[in-house]
Write an enzyme that holds these catalytic residues in place. Structure first.
Site, PDB file in Angstrom:
ATOM      1  N   LYS A 266       0.841  -1.193   0.000  1.00  0.00           N
ATOM      2  CA  LYS A 266       0.000   0.000   0.000  1.00  0.00           C
ATOM      3  C   LYS A 266       0.878   1.246   0.000  1.00  0.00           C
ATOM      4  O   LYS A 266       2.067   1.172   0.306  1.00  0.00           O
ATOM      5  CB  LYS A 266      -0.867   0.020   1.276  1.00  0.00           C
ATOM      6  CG  LYS A 266      -1.966  -1.027   1.342  1.00  0.00           C
ATOM      7  CD  LYS A 266      -2.741  -0.893   2.654  1.00  0.00           C
ATOM      8  CE  LYS A 266      -3.800  -1.968   2.830  1.00  0.00           C
ATOM      9  NZ  LYS A 266      -4.917  -1.868   1.887  1.00  0.00           N
ATOM     10  N   ARG A 340      -9.553 -12.093   2.929  1.00  0.00           N
ATOM     11  CA  ARG A 340     -10.359 -13.229   2.454  1.00  0.00           C
ATOM     12  C   ARG A 340      -9.588 -14.540   2.564  1.00  0.00           C
ATOM     13  O   ARG A 340     -10.183 -15.599   2.714  1.00  0.00           O
ATOM     14  CB  ARG A 340     -10.849 -12.938   1.027  1.00  0.00           C
ATOM     15  CG  ARG A 340      -9.764 -12.775   0.004  1.00  0.00           C
ATOM     16  CD  ARG A 340     -10.261 -12.074  -1.255  1.00  0.00           C
ATOM     17  NE  ARG A 340     -10.446 -10.639  -1.052  1.00  0.00           N
ATOM     18  CZ  ARG A 340     -10.894  -9.793  -1.976  1.00  0.00           C
ATOM     19  NH1 ARG A 340     -11.217 -10.218  -3.194  1.00  0.00           N
ATOM     20  NH2 ARG A 340     -11.043  -8.518  -1.709  1.00  0.00           N
TER      21      ARG A 340
END
Ligand code: BES
Ligand code: MN
Ligand code: ZN
Length: 496
Positions: A266, A340
């Site tokens: 990020k 996830r």
């Protein structure tokens, strides 16, 4: 039972002498008619710009040197349980220098609302409004609040509701503390140790799987995300059961103690707030901390996959394939879609225990924030009736959730060339739904499941009466409400 916070909440018939600040409710429309509670001059309120809006307060010097705090309730016809939670939170903030508070507003509660619910909301509001994260401040600005006297009659039911509100709010504050604690100190091992401490104090079962046990259990998603980190992963299992249980509910929480994105790194701005990427796990642990007080009629199991997501030299590479607990192989095409992957192991383990329903909570996608903003969680699932039950619980608890679909024809967007499934779609559209469809693969057929994407509401970007900037503890109230009113969902009935 012993409470963590030292704040004493009592039901009293008349305001105690020690009350230094007394909150009284003011309806906006009554104020317009020149009507105000005893001891409060409507002209004074008007001069202070007080209009009786929900959450608005006005401090009025009392005759005997005490303070009266006018608490806005909005128009009488619109008043709801949430209005009282907000008013109490606003009181805690307006009178934060007063050690002893009282509230006298049961007279304002309309017939259509249960006093019990209002009492619970008052206790919740006071504690939520007084919350501050001060652990790391050298010279903290502490709340002086020591006691709250709730003026009114009502007996055992109202008293029990006050206690329940206090337990719920303390749980919310625990979740806030965990979210606010920096990622470098709340490591997966530290989180697991915290879970053991809370479990011992609040009488629920805690089992911690270390790296070896995680390998033995074949939790390939968790291990894959952990691979770039110097910190060991943990998997925490929680359990609690009443004497006669009406069923079993499994709660799964995303526990990424810091999300750098991994090799799909990020930006700095994107990493700010990512110490809070374990807000789902925090909400689940915090919910367990209140079970012994709230005593829902169901057995509750918790599953917390804990790791940070770091870009170390042996981090999972883009294109690597992981094998999840249930045998499914996943091609990782973006290491920043890590939540996830760990939830896949958590949902697989939860499914093996064959609960009557599963709820997962996760700060899962920025896309959910694009869709619903920062204050509303997305809810998705495989069973319309159960998703509706979660929505109803959130509504009662005063937390905002809104349904999103899981369109079956979008599922092929995560077909992989080399593995069973890939962790991201090629296009970015509908990212929250893609994440939900991915998770659905790991929920065993026939188990009602609801997924809450709490990326927006888990953290607040500014203060409001009920929450400070930072961790909000979102989800705890909804889960406790859902568990308290749990009924086994009807079989079949797949959603969308
Ligand atoms: N933890 C983030 C999601 C998030 C973003 C939570 C902002 C709170 C605020 C998650 O792990 C993530 O990075 N998601 C990616 C998914 C994408 C790579 C498909 C995202 O939303 O960009
Ligand atoms: Mn991520
Ligand atoms: Zn994340």
């Amino acid at each position: 039972m012993a409470r963590m916070s030292p704040i004493a909440i009592e039901l009293v018939r008349t305001p105690p002498e020690a009350a230094t600040a007394m909150g009284v409710g003011v309806f906006a429309d009554r104020l317009d008619d020149g009507d105000a509670p005893d001891g409060v001059d409507p002209a004074f309120l008007a001069a202070q710009g007080f209009k009786g809006k929900p959450g608005q307060t006005c401090v009025v010097p009392g005759e005997d040197g005490g303070l009266i705090v006018a608490l806005g309730l909005g128009p009488e016809a619109d008043v709801a349980v949430a209005t009282y939670r907000k008013a109490a939170a606003a009181l805690a903030r307006a009178a934060s220098r007063c050690p002893h508070l009282a509230v006298d507003l049961f007279d304002t509660v309309p017939e259509r609302l249960a006093r019990r619910d209002v009492a619970q909301a008052l206790a919740e509001g006071i504690l939520l409004g007084a919350y501050r994260y001060t652990a790391l401040k050298s010279d903290p600005e502490r709340s002086h609040l020591e006691s709250l006297a709730v003026v009114g009659t009502g007996g055992a039911k109202v008293r029990a509701a006050l206690e329940r509100g206090q337990a719920v709010a303390e749980a919310v504050c625990l979740a806030r503390d965990l979210v606010n604690q920096p990622g470098g100190s709340l490591t997966p091992t530290a989180f697991a140790t915290r879970a053991e401490e809370v479990g011992a104090l609040r009488h629920f079962g805690v089992e911690v799987l270390d790296r070896n046990a995680i390998e033995a259990e074949k939790l390939g998603g968790l291990l894959g995300v952990n691979r770039g980190s110097e910190e060991e992963p943990r998997f925490v299992r929680l359990s609690w059961a009443p004497e006669r249980a009406r069923g079993t509910v499994a709660l799964v929480g995303k526990g990424i103690t810091f999300d750098s994105g991994g090799l799909s790194l990020k930006t700095t701005e994107g990493m700010v707030g990512m110490k809070g990427d374990m807000a789902g796990a925090a909400a689940v642990l915090a919910t367990f901390s209140a079970l012994d007080a709230v005593r829902p009629p169901v057995r509750v199991l918790g599953y917390l996959p804990l790791t940070d997501n770091m870009p170390g030299g042996d981090a999972t590479r883009v294109g690597d394939v992981l094998r999840i607990r249930n045998g499914t192989t996943v091609e990782v095409l973006n290491t920043d879609a890590e939540g996830r992957l760990v939830l896949a192991d958590g949902l697989s383990l939860a499914s093996e225990d064959e609960p009557d329903a599963i709820v997962d909570l996760a700060t899962l996608t920025g896309a959910c924030m694009v869709a619903l903003g920062t204050r509303v969680a997305g809810v998705m699932g495989n069973h319309e009736g159960f998703v509706d039950a979660v929505r109803a619980a959130a509504d009662t608890a005063g937390e905002a959730v809104w349904p999103l679909p899981l369109p079956a024809d979008m599922r092929r967007q995560i077909d992989s060339d080399v593995a069973d499934i890939k962790n991201v779609a090629g296009a970015r559209w509908g990212g929250a739904l893609i994440a939900g469809l991915f998770l659905q693969e790991f929920v065993a057929d026939g188990i009602p499941w609801a997924h809450l994407d709490i990326a927006g509401p888990a953290e607040a970007s500014e203060d409001d009466p009920e929450a400070r900037k930072g961790g909000t503890g979102f989800g705890v109230r909804t889960l406790l409400e859902l568990l308290a009113g749990f009924r086994k969902p009807a079989k079949a009935g797949a959603a969308s």
